[in-house]
Write a protein that holds these residues in place. Sequence first.
Motif, PDB file in Angstrom:
ATOM      1  N   VAL A   6      10.537 -13.026  42.782  1.00 53.05           N
ATOM      2  CA  VAL A   6       9.374 -12.300  43.604  1.00 53.05           C
ATOM      3  C   VAL A   6       9.711 -11.786  44.640  1.00 53.05           C
ATOM      4  CG1 VAL A   6       7.224 -12.757  43.944  1.00 53.05           C
ATOM      5  CG2 VAL A   6       7.801 -14.068  42.482  1.00 53.05           C
ATOM      6  N   VAL A   7      10.372 -12.452  45.507  1.00 53.97           N
ATOM      7  CA  VAL A   7      10.807 -11.690  46.875  1.00 53.97           C
ATOM      8  C   VAL A   7      11.665 -10.925  46.677  1.00 53.97           C
ATOM      9  CG1 VAL A   7      12.086 -12.124  49.088  1.00 53.97           C
ATOM     10  CG2 VAL A   7      10.271 -13.797  48.218  1.00 53.97           C
ATOM     11  N   GLU A   8      12.798 -10.996  45.862  1.00 53.47           N
ATOM     12  CA  GLU A   8      13.784  -9.774  45.554  1.00 53.47           C
ATOM     13  C   GLU A   8      13.221  -8.606  45.126  1.00 53.47           C
ATOM     14  OE1 GLU A   8      16.781  -7.437  44.529  1.00 53.47           O
ATOM     15  OE2 GLU A   8      16.803  -8.971  46.115  1.00 53.47           O
ATOM     16  N   ALA A   9      12.113  -8.612  44.211  1.00 53.67           N
ATOM     17  CA  ALA A   9      11.561  -7.531  43.687  1.00 53.67           C
ATOM     18  C   ALA A   9      10.562  -6.763  44.673  1.00 53.67           C
ATOM     19  CB  ALA A   9      10.433  -8.083  42.535  1.00 53.67           C
ATOM     20  N   ALA A  10      10.067  -7.524  45.382  1.00 50.50           N
ATOM     21  CA  ALA A  10       9.532  -6.861  46.856  1.00 50.50           C
ATOM     22  C   ALA A  10      10.411  -6.086  47.445  1.00 50.50           C
ATOM     23  CB  ALA A  10       8.676  -8.163  47.464  1.00 50.50           C
ATOM     24  N   ILE A  11      11.460  -6.924  47.855  1.00 52.96           N
ATOM     25  CA  ILE A  11      12.574  -6.138  48.702  1.00 52.96           C
ATOM     26  C   ILE A  11      13.245  -5.075  47.970  1.00 52.96           C
ATOM     27  CG2 ILE A  11      14.845  -6.381  49.585  1.00 52.96           C
ATOM     28  CD1 ILE A  11      14.183  -9.500  49.964  1.00 52.96           C
ATOM     29  N   ALA A  12      13.410  -4.809  46.565  1.00 56.19           N
ATOM     30  CA  ALA A  12      14.028  -3.860  46.011  1.00 56.19           C
ATOM     31  C   ALA A  12      12.915  -2.663  45.966  1.00 56.19           C
ATOM     32  CB  ALA A  12      14.060  -4.166  44.435  1.00 56.19           C
ATOM     33  N   HIS A  13      11.516  -2.783  45.796  1.00 61.75           N
ATOM     34  CA  HIS A  13      10.783  -1.882  45.966  1.00 61.75           C
ATOM     35  C   HIS A  13      10.711  -1.216  47.435  1.00 61.75           C
ATOM     36  CE1 HIS A  13       6.679   0.200  45.428  1.00 61.75           C
ATOM     37  NE2 HIS A  13       6.513  -0.346  46.407  1.00 61.75           N
ATOM     38  N   ALA A  14      10.555  -1.984  48.340  1.00 66.53           N
ATOM     39  CA  ALA A  14      10.492  -1.488  49.717  1.00 66.53           C
ATOM     40  C   ALA A  14      12.113  -0.586  49.945  1.00 66.53           C
ATOM     41  CB  ALA A  14      10.599  -2.558  50.915  1.00 66.53           C
ATOM     42  N   LEU A  15      13.152  -1.033  49.319  1.00 65.42           N
ATOM     43  CA  LEU A  15      14.494  -0.294  49.642  1.00 65.42           C
ATOM     44  C   LEU A  15      14.541   1.025  48.842  1.00 65.42           C
ATOM     45  CD1 LEU A  15      16.726  -3.345  49.832  1.00 65.42           C
ATOM     46  CD2 LEU A  15      16.419  -1.303  51.740  1.00 65.42           C
ATOM     47  N   GLN A  16      13.679   0.883  47.719  1.00 64.61           N
ATOM     48  CA  GLN A  16      13.795   2.271  46.697  1.00 64.61           C
ATOM     49  C   GLN A  16      12.823   3.251  47.650  1.00 64.61           C
ATOM     50  OE1 GLN A  16      11.700   1.876  43.255  1.00 64.61           O
ATOM     51  NE2 GLN A  16      12.947   3.336  42.028  1.00 64.61           N
ATOM     52  N   ARG A  17      11.894   2.891  48.421  1.00 65.34           N
ATOM     53  CA  ARG A  17      11.244   3.893  49.316  1.00 65.34           C
ATOM     54  C   ARG A  17      11.688   4.258  50.467  1.00 65.34           C
ATOM     55  NH1 ARG A  17       5.177   2.124  49.844  1.00 65.34           N
ATOM     56  NH2 ARG A  17       5.941   1.140  51.695  1.00 65.34           N
ATOM     57  N   GLU A  18      12.529   3.314  51.265  1.00 63.61           N
ATOM     58  CA  GLU A  18      13.314   3.535  52.338  1.00 63.61           C
ATOM     59  C   GLU A  18      14.854   2.899  52.180  1.00 63.61           C
ATOM     60  OE1 GLU A  18      12.503   4.963  55.077  1.00 63.61           O
ATOM     61  OE2 GLU A  18      10.132   5.032  55.258  1.00 63.61           O
ATOM     62  N   PRO A  19      15.690   3.829  51.460  1.00 63.79           N
ATOM     63  CA  PRO A  19      16.968   3.177  51.141  1.00 63.79           C
ATOM     64  C   PRO A  19      17.982   2.824  52.434  1.00 63.79           C
ATOM     65  CG  PRO A  19      16.510   5.281  49.926  1.00 63.79           C
ATOM     66  CD  PRO A  19      15.495   5.273  50.989  1.00 63.79           C
ATOM     67  N   GLN A  20      17.648   3.622  53.599  1.00 59.96           N
ATOM     68  CA  GLN A  20      18.477   3.457  54.638  1.00 59.96           C
ATOM     69  C   GLN A  20      18.087   2.394  55.700  1.00 59.96           C
ATOM     70  OE1 GLN A  20      21.281   5.060  54.759  1.00 59.96           O
ATOM     71  NE2 GLN A  20      20.574   5.830  52.999  1.00 59.96           N
ATOM     72  N   ALA A  21      16.852   1.643  55.324  1.00 58.19           N
ATOM     73  CA  ALA A  21      16.250   0.863  56.106  1.00 58.19           C
ATOM     74  C   ALA A  21      16.840  -0.702  55.977  1.00 58.19           C
ATOM     75  CB  ALA A  21      14.955   0.240  55.580  1.00 58.19           C
ATOM     76  N   ARG A  22      16.709  -1.264  57.420  1.00 56.99           N
ATOM     77  CA  ARG A  22      17.651  -2.420  57.721  1.00 56.99           C
ATOM     78  C   ARG A  22      16.529  -3.614  57.542  1.00 56.99           C
ATOM     79  NH1 ARG A  22      20.935  -4.828  62.859  1.00 56.99           N
ATOM     80  NH2 ARG A  22      21.390  -2.516  63.062  1.00 56.99           N
ATOM     81  N   LEU A  23      17.093  -4.550  56.647  1.00 55.99           N
ATOM     82  CA  LEU A  23      16.473  -5.697  56.266  1.00 55.99           C
ATOM     83  C   LEU A  23      16.503  -6.618  57.193  1.00 55.99           C
ATOM     84  CD1 LEU A  23      14.338  -7.114  54.146  1.00 55.99           C
ATOM     85  CD2 LEU A  23      16.677  -7.861  52.989  1.00 55.99           C
ATOM     86  N   ILE A  24      15.312  -7.379  57.558  1.00 56.28           N
ATOM     87  CA  ILE A  24      15.169  -8.376  58.633  1.00 56.28           C
ATOM     88  C   ILE A  24      14.390  -9.383  57.939  1.00 56.28           C
ATOM     89  CG2 ILE A  24      13.945  -8.861  60.896  1.00 56.28           C
ATOM     90  CD1 ILE A  24      14.864  -6.164  61.967  1.00 56.28           C
ATOM     91  N   TYR A  25      14.964 -10.793  58.252  1.00 56.54           N
ATOM     92  CA  TYR A  25      14.038 -11.968  57.979  1.00 56.54           C
ATOM     93  C   TYR A  25      14.073 -13.163  59.362  1.00 56.54           C
ATOM     94  CZ  TYR A  25      13.355 -16.289  55.679  1.00 56.54           C
ATOM     95  OH  TYR A  25      12.430 -17.642  54.929  1.00 56.54           O
ATOM     96  N   PHE A  26      12.774 -13.305  59.490  1.00 61.58           N
ATOM     97  CA  PHE A  26      12.375 -14.274  60.520  1.00 61.58           C
ATOM     98  C   PHE A  26      12.690 -15.684  59.960  1.00 61.58           C
ATOM     99  CE2 PHE A  26      10.141 -10.113  60.747  1.00 61.58           C
ATOM    100  CZ  PHE A  26      10.427  -9.823  62.209  1.00 61.58           C
ATOM    101  N   THR A  27      13.570 -16.342  61.113  1.00 60.83           N
ATOM    102  CA  THR A  27      13.623 -18.033  60.816  1.00 60.83           C
ATOM    103  C   THR A  27      14.125 -18.490  62.161  1.00 60.83           C
ATOM    104  OG1 THR A  27      15.221 -19.075  59.585  1.00 60.83           O
ATOM    105  CG2 THR A  27      16.049 -17.018  59.949  1.00 60.83           C
ATOM    106  N   PRO A  28      13.744 -19.577  62.250  1.00 68.25           N
ATOM    107  CA  PRO A  28      14.550 -20.321  63.398  1.00 68.25           C
ATOM    108  C   PRO A  28      16.046 -20.275  63.444  1.00 68.25           C
ATOM    109  CG  PRO A  28      12.601 -21.494  62.639  1.00 68.25           C
ATOM    110  CD  PRO A  28      12.912 -20.529  61.588  1.00 68.25           C
ATOM    111  N   ARG A  29      16.598 -20.211  62.315  1.00 68.06           N
ATOM    112  CA  ARG A  29      17.993 -20.253  62.123  1.00 68.06           C
ATOM    113  C   ARG A  29      18.731 -18.787  62.598  1.00 68.06           C
ATOM    114  NH1 ARG A  29      19.207 -21.883  56.067  1.00 68.06           N
ATOM    115  NH2 ARG A  29      18.745 -19.632  55.743  1.00 68.06           N
TER     116      ARG A  29
END
Length: 240
Positions: free
Chosen positions: A71-94
């Motif tokens: 599910v998460v991968e499908a959402a990411i792929a959709h967003a990157l299709q709209r903004e191919p040059q965008a940087r993906l950020i994930y928020f985590t205490p790590r």
Amino acid sequence: MSEAPFSATALTLFPEMFPGPLAYSLAGKALERGLWSLDAIQIRDFAKDKHQTVDDTPYGGGAGMVMRADVVEAAIAHALQREPQARLIYFTPRGMPFHQGLARELSREQLILLCGRYEGVDNRVLEARAPLEISLGDFVLSGGEIAALALLDACVRLIPGVMGAAQSLAEESFGLATDFAGLLEYPHYTRPPIWNGRSVPDVLLSGDHAAIRDWRLNEAEEITQARRPDLWTRAKNDRT
């Protein structure tokens, strides 16, 4: 050709949390003027079953639920299709600690902000997509949305035209002004000149701009040395 304005897409289970506080004050006015843009995408829309399930129990047991990789991968792929040059950020205490230098860097980019919930995202998505993992500090939030809003606020205020005075950005905490670089910000005062028996420092009323700057620099140095010795050591090393 002018640069594309700063933009961000939040992948979230709670899109109604955006723009939230960023719809107000200077950030909100800049959003209305088109100096930056923000979209929020519902991760649940990418679930395949009729119940729109986005999470499941963790392999190996344990408390809590984990957001599904498919599910998460499908959402990411959709967003990157709209903004191919965008940087993906994930928020985590790590993640790596967020800081002003990184905010300056990200304020010139297009971002996709993955906001986890529950126990986080299936690690296979992180392995496959290799997002920039960011932490706001050594504490745990209920989800990535508040962290995303904090990051956006830090970035948006650095966009040219959002803040009124460039000098205020240069001399504030973690600013770039040569004398103040790496220091926490000096104290500020305004009217009335005497409040509850406390007076504004005389130098600030003197009109002597050189003396005022010296006082502010000295205050910034003393505050940094007392409250953040790590920053003070780094600032001293950068000056030598």
